[in-house]
Design an enzyme around this catalytic site. Structure first.
Site: not given
Ligand code: NAD
Length: 485
Positions: A177, A253, A287, A389
């Site tokens: 996906k 992750e 990331c 973040e």
């Protein structure tokens, strides 16, 4: 002309319950009409994957699997420019970045996991028993089965192949996906995997969103045997809840709020170049990107000014222009989020050394999701922009006086993905790097990867490790056989 992207189920292109528009973040133009998978398409994809695992693919030898992975890598290279074009259309990143980082790594991912599985041995133990007898234990690795692969938009092809390659190396079938923001390369990979000779059903694609869409239908599906996910920590929590009733293994992750620690004894030019790369690569949408920079007080001004100068030197522009260093953010929606942090930083008392706004790039790019690379000082660890973040081209610089203080500040976060230490004192480099509560700590470099080494995060940054044998552990489940001799 806009493309039409279908779901791929058992090798066939399948229409969805409706289509949604994928928009180019460079100028707001239409890239593709994408077929969103409803529950019926997800059902069919899981069934196709199940049939593949239970068919000849599930019995394929390691040699057959590694040969397939190598053919996929070759075929990615043959269609290299198609992948670059698809990656660039979806993300707006500079072409050279798509070439050097994303597409190159996609081929390497397949070759690297072919090498790993070809060299992998078995766990075995000869067990001493009373009266001189022994038992032989050996663990036979078996594929997990049908693996749901859910990936984000920032390095879409790189992160997708990072999971698909080891999953296939271990004999699984996958239902992937891709992010709704980056549907193109996952679709192209379906063509390439078929061209490389994979049996139908080994690689299936369902397009769509998360909640009430393909993502949720897939993660709540009782026919999957595990979920490997890269994306936001909050989404990771939602997926954990989704798989909890069926107790499926997850590999996550997730997000990061990564620190750089700059010591006064660093090589200033090398550090500033590395630091700038770690803050601004892919418009800060990696990331691993640095968003917190702790700097020893005696070099604070030099580092702050040097980083701001490098930010100002970045060239925002069309992906194909040779001078372009920096693309847009992925979408208007993401830009709204980043802008809200730019405003918040000022409200929290930041001094903006550079950036902080939407740039003026002329009428042609006015429909894009552009944002200025931004450097802040004047904040501390209590500021929300230093704790949360942002996932954009931003960094907050904060001074420190001692090594212990630097370590404490860097570890003062709920995340734990990556850190970078900049110093010419290598003893200090090792010492500080080892104290970082993260999955990956670099010394005098950043985002330098050996694909055999473990990759993952602590705290909110993830569960488990992937890379080399670590991936093999996730994508297989062993049956231990114990024979009394
Ligand atoms: P996201 O979590 O919003 O989306 C990731 C994927 O999950 C997409 O395909 C999305 O459609 C799907 N999804 C969303 N909600 C879902 C749900 N409820 N159920 C199932 N699927 C769902 O993340 P994003 O915005 O695409 O990516 C950015 C995030 O990814 C950042 O937090 C970044 O740090 C993280 N990231 C982590 C790594 C890593 O290796 N640790 C690498 C890249 C990106």
């Amino acid at each position: 002309m806009a493309a039409e992207l279908h779901n791929v189920v058992g090798g066939a292109r399948i229409a969805g319950r409706r289509t949604f528009e994928k928009i180019d973040p460079v100028d707001g133009s239409l890239v593709a009409h994408v077929h969103e998978a409803g529950p019926d398409v997800v059902d069919a994809a899981v069934a196709a994957a199940r049939a593949a695992v239970e068919g000849p693919w599930g019995r394929a030898s390691v040699a057959e699997r590694t040969a397939l992975l190598r053919r996929i890598a070759d075929r990615i290279e043959e269609r290299f420019e198609d992948f670059v074009a698809a990656e660039v259309r979806d993300t707006g990143k500079p072409e050279h970045l798509a070439r050097d980082l994303d597409v190159a790594r996609a081929a390497t991912n397949f070759r690297s996991f072919a090498d790993t599985i070809a060299a992998a041995g078995l766990d075995s133990f000869l067990t001493d028993l009373p009266h001189g007898r022994k038992a032989l234990n050996y663990a036979v690795p078996k594929p997990l089965g049908v693996v749901a692969v859910i990936v984000p938009w920032n390095l879409p092809l790189l992160l997708l192949t990072w999971k698909v390659a080891p999953a296939l190396a271990c004999g699984n079938a996958v239902v992937v996906k891709p992010s709704e923001e980056t549907p193109s390369t996952a679709s192209l990979l379906a063509e390439v995997i078929a061209e490389a000779g994979a049996p139908s059903g080994v690689y299936n694609v369902v397009h769509g969103f998360g909640p009430d869409s393909a993502g949720e239908y897939l993660t709540t599906h009782r026919g999957i045997d595990g979920v490997t996910f890269t994306g936001e920590s909050r989404t990771g929590s939602a997926i954990m809840r989704a798989v909890a009733p069926s107790v499926r293994p997850v590999s996550f992750e997730l997000g990061g709020k990564n620190a750089a620690l700059v010591f006064a004894d660093c090589d200033l030019d090398q550090t500033l170049d590395g630091l700038a790369r770690s803050v601004f690569l892919n418009t800060g949408q990696v990331c691993l990107c640095t968003e917190r920079v702790y700097v020893e007080r005696s070099v604070f001004a030099a580092v702050a000014n040097g980083l701001a100068e490098r930010a100002k030197a970045l060239r925002l522009g069309r992906p194909g222009d040779p001078g372009t260093t920096t693309g847009p953010l992925i979408s208007q929606r993401h830009r709204k989020k980043v802008q809200s942090y730019l405003d918040l930083a000022v409200a929290e008392g930041a001094t903006v050394l550079t950036g902080g706004a939407v740039p003026e790039l002329g009428p042609e790019l006015a429909g894009g999701s552009w944002i200025e690379p931004t450097v802040w000082t004047g904040l501390d660890n209590s500021a929300r922009v230093v704790r949360e973040e942002v996932f954009g081209p931003v960094a907050a610089l904060i001074p420190f006086d001692t090594e212990d203080e630097a370590v404490r500040l860097a570890n003062d976060t709920d995340y734990g993905l990556a850190a970078a230490v900049w110093t010419t004192d290598l003893e200090r480099g090792h010492r500080v790097a080892q104290q970082m509560r993260v999955g990956m700590a670099w010394v005098n470099t950043w985002y330098l990867r050996d694909l055999r080494s473990p990759f993952g995060g602590a705290g909110l940054s993830g569960i488990g490790r992937e890379g080399g044998l670590h991936s093999m552990h996730f994508y297989t489940q062993p049956t231990n056989v114990c024979v009394q001799l």
